[in-house]
Structures are given as C-alpha cells and as structure tokens.
Design a protein around this motif. Structure first.
Motif, PDB file in Angstrom:
ATOM      1  N   THR A   1      -3.646   0.278   2.914  1.00 23.09           N
ATOM      2  CA  THR A   1      -3.071  -1.079   2.944  1.00 23.09           C
ATOM      3  C   THR A   1      -2.463  -1.451   1.590  1.00 23.09           C
ATOM      4  OG1 THR A   1      -4.741  -1.724   4.562  1.00 23.09           O
ATOM      5  CG2 THR A   1      -3.593  -3.510   3.438  1.00 23.09           C
TER       6      THR A   1
ATOM      7  N   GLU B   1      -3.762 -11.945   1.319  1.00 14.84           N
ATOM      8  CA  GLU B   1      -3.814 -12.134   2.778  1.00 14.84           C
ATOM      9  C   GLU B   1      -4.511 -10.933   3.432  1.00 14.84           C
ATOM     10  OE1 GLU B   1      -2.542 -14.662   4.724  1.00 14.84           O
ATOM     11  OE2 GLU B   1      -1.190 -15.778   3.402  1.00 14.84           O
ATOM     12  N   ALA B   2      -4.203  -9.743   2.934  1.00 12.40           N
ATOM     13  CA  ALA B   2      -4.821  -8.525   3.482  1.00 12.40           C
ATOM     14  C   ALA B   2      -6.329  -8.518   3.208  1.00 12.40           C
ATOM     15  CB  ALA B   2      -4.162  -7.280   2.887  1.00 12.40           C
TER      16      ALA B   2
ATOM     17  N   TYR C   1       6.984  -3.652  -2.596  1.00 12.23           N
ATOM     18  CA  TYR C   1       7.517  -4.513  -3.667  1.00 12.23           C
ATOM     19  C   TYR C   1       8.043  -3.742  -4.870  1.00 12.23           C
ATOM     20  CZ  TYR C   1       5.996  -8.804  -1.450  1.00 12.23           C
ATOM     21  OH  TYR C   1       5.875  -9.857  -0.585  1.00 12.23           O
TER      22      TYR C   1
ATOM     23  N   THR D   1       5.271 -15.904  -0.879  1.00 14.94           N
ATOM     24  CA  THR D   1       5.416 -14.456  -0.705  1.00 14.94           C
ATOM     25  C   THR D   1       5.069 -13.781  -2.022  1.00 14.94           C
ATOM     26  OG1 THR D   1       7.710 -14.441  -1.426  1.00 14.94           O
ATOM     27  CG2 THR D   1       7.339 -14.686   0.935  1.00 14.94           C
TER      28      THR D   1
ATOM     29  N   ASP E   1       0.631 -11.175  -0.460  1.00 19.77           N
ATOM     30  CA  ASP E   1       0.394 -10.229   0.632  1.00 19.77           C
ATOM     31  C   ASP E   1      -0.958  -9.531   0.470  1.00 19.77           C
ATOM     32  OD1 ASP E   1       2.888 -10.981   1.386  1.00 19.77           O
ATOM     33  OD2 ASP E   1       3.809  -8.991   1.263  1.00 19.77           O
TER      34      ASP E   1
ATOM     35  N   ILE F   1       1.633  -2.201   0.633  1.00 21.89           N
ATOM     36  CA  ILE F   1       2.133  -3.460   0.068  1.00 21.89           C
ATOM     37  C   ILE F   1       2.805  -3.197  -1.281  1.00 21.89           C
ATOM     38  CG2 ILE F   1       1.494  -5.768  -0.760  1.00 21.89           C
ATOM     39  CD1 ILE F   1      -0.932  -5.640   1.174  1.00 21.89           C
TER      40      ILE F   1
ATOM     41  N   LYS G   1       7.334 -21.236   1.995  1.00 21.44           N
ATOM     42  CA  LYS G   1       6.652 -19.974   2.256  1.00 21.44           C
ATOM     43  C   LYS G   1       6.274 -19.243   0.969  1.00 21.44           C
ATOM     44  CE  LYS G   1       7.122 -15.739   4.852  1.00 21.44           C
ATOM     45  NZ  LYS G   1       5.664 -15.615   4.926  1.00 21.44           N
TER      46      LYS G   1
ATOM     47  N   ASN H   1       3.955 -13.625  -7.113  1.00 18.66           N
ATOM     48  CA  ASN H   1       3.645 -14.806  -6.304  1.00 18.66           C
ATOM     49  C   ASN H   1       4.820 -15.767  -6.392  1.00 18.66           C
ATOM     50  OD1 ASN H   1       2.867 -16.890  -8.572  1.00 18.66           O
ATOM     51  ND2 ASN H   1       1.627 -15.103  -9.044  1.00 18.66           N
TER      52      ASN H   1
END
Ligand code: ARG
Length: 251
Positions: A235, A60-61, A243, A52, A57, A239, A50, A44
């Motif tokens: 999903t 958000e998903a 990363y 990220t 992520d 993600i 912003k 995080n």
C-alpha cells in the motif's frame, strides 16, 4: 530562536494538562481526528474542499487499516502541534521532521518518509551552503528549514512566510536569492517552473513522522503497526510511487 523555544516550552507544559483520546476511545467512536496543513504540496494540499497529497492518502490508508473513518482538520502549520496538545484532534501528519525540541512537546511515530532541506535558486544563484553567505533566503516559518538556514555561516536576510508556497513565490518574483524547502517539493517546483530555477545542495537530512499528544502510547502503537503493515503489503509503495515515482520510506 528564543521565541520558538518559548512556544515549545509552553507546548510542553500544555502537554501535561488535558487528556488525549486513547486508542480504545477512538476505536469505540469509529472516527479518528487527523490534522494537517493543506498547503504543502505534494504532501498535503487542500484543493477547493478536497484534501489530497501523499500524507493525506497515507493517513487515509492507515485509518482504513485500523477500521476507522477520518475527520480532517486543516490548520496553519505553526498551530498544528499546539492544537494537538489542546486535544483538538488525535494526531498530526504534516511533514514534521523529528527534532529534539519537538520531541519534548509531542510524541513521534516511526518515520513515514525520509527527506532533507534543499536550496533552490535561479540557475545563476546560490547552489551550495557556502554560497548563501550574504544572500537573502525565503523559508516557511516554524520549520526545520528556518532552523537550519540560521546555522549557515554569514547567511544574509532570512525572510519567513506563513506558507511554504509563499516562500517559493518570493523566490520566483525575485524578492529573495534562494528558497530552502523540502527536497521533493523543490523537484516539483523546478519542473513546474520549467528550469527557471534550479535545485542546489541538500542543507540537512530529516526523518518525517506523525505526532500524537505526549504520552498517548496506545494510539502511537496502533499508528506504528498500521504504517508497518502498509509498508509490507504494498500500500505504501503504491501511494509513494504515485506521487514521487519512487518509494520514499526511510531506509
Ligand atoms: N519538514 C519541515 C519541518 O519539519 C517542514 C514541514 C512543513 N510542513 C507543512 N505542512 N508545511 O519543519
């Protein structure tokens, strides 16, 4: 240690007072309020305005899966669970390891990844737990790193920092002999520093989860089912691979 116990006892007491938003209330409002730290790369991170990172992520998903918009809040790591119990947001995703102490104050979701705390030092520095005897170690305050470094027999001075990145900086500038932090964060640090530091042994393992206010079982159920879905429909893997180049779910 005593101080941490007191803070958590206070948290446990607070947990019984005010009312958290139930799933129905959140759903009706159309927006879920999520808190993180924003200073814990690559999980995080607040870059300018912003947010990220893997957890940002992922959250958000999950919200998308649940049909909700997200209202993010960032807080110093040490304040996150306190704010949760004051109903300032619906859940926290900030790489909290599930510990018995924290589980007294909040309820944890199923883990969203598995990791551990690892030693990082100059190549000639301490690499194993036993090497930490008499050595100074930097850790972020309020973390499982601190809790576990304290248990190392004979460990020297333990220096705590409000932010994990400051603890890393202390290692790089030679103010401490070692830094103990997340295994994946450590891999990134070693890469970024092009071999000026090296990762040593894993001191402990932990399962990382999202936290809701104690007793908010309706929200917990939805979070767990959205996490489940993300892990079954590709999903999550997408993600995570983005990363880390691997899938970091617990197995
Ligand atoms: N995993 C560690 C813990 O449970 C560190 C978490 C730090 N998170 C952060 N956002 N700085 O305490």
């Amino acid at each position: 240690m005593k101080k941490a116990m007191l803070a958590l006892t206070a948290l446990a007491l607070l947990a019984t007072s005010a009312q958290a938003r139930t799933w129905d209330e959140i759903k009706k409002s159309g927006t879920i309020k999520i808190a993180t730290e924003g200073a814990f790369p690559p999980f995080n991170v607040l870059e300018g305005k912003k947010l990220t990172g893997f957890e940002v992520d992922l959250a958000e998903a999950l919200a998308k899966e649940l049909g909700l918009k997200v209202d993010w809040t960032t807080q110093p790591f040490d304040n996150l669970l306190i704010g949760l119990n004051q109903d300032r947001y619906d859940f926290v995703i900030a790489s909290h390891g599930i510990t018995p102490q924290r589980a007294k104050a909040v309820d944890f979701s199923n883990p969203h990844y598995c990791t551990g705390g690892a030693i990082v030092a100059k190549p000639s520095g301490p690499m194993m737990a036993a090497d930490l005897a008499g050595k100074s170690v930097a850790v972020q305050v309020g973390t499982t790193y601190l809790e576990n470094v304290r248990k190392v027999p004979g460990v020297g001075d333990i220096k705590t920092f409000p932010k994990d990145t400051d603890a890393q900086a202390a290692l790089m500038s030679g103010r401490v002999d070692a830094w103990v932090g997340d295994k994946f964060t450590g891999i990134d640090l070693v890469k970024a520093q092009k071999g000026k530091v090296k990762q040593g042994a894993l001191l402990f393992k932990e399962s990382i989860a999202m936290a809701v206010k104690k007793g908010n079982s309706s929200l917990l159920k939805e979070l767990n089912s959205a996490l489940d879905k993300s892990q079954n429909n590709g999903t999550y893997a997408k993600i995570s691979n983005g990363y880390f180049g691997e899938d970091i779910r617990c197995r």
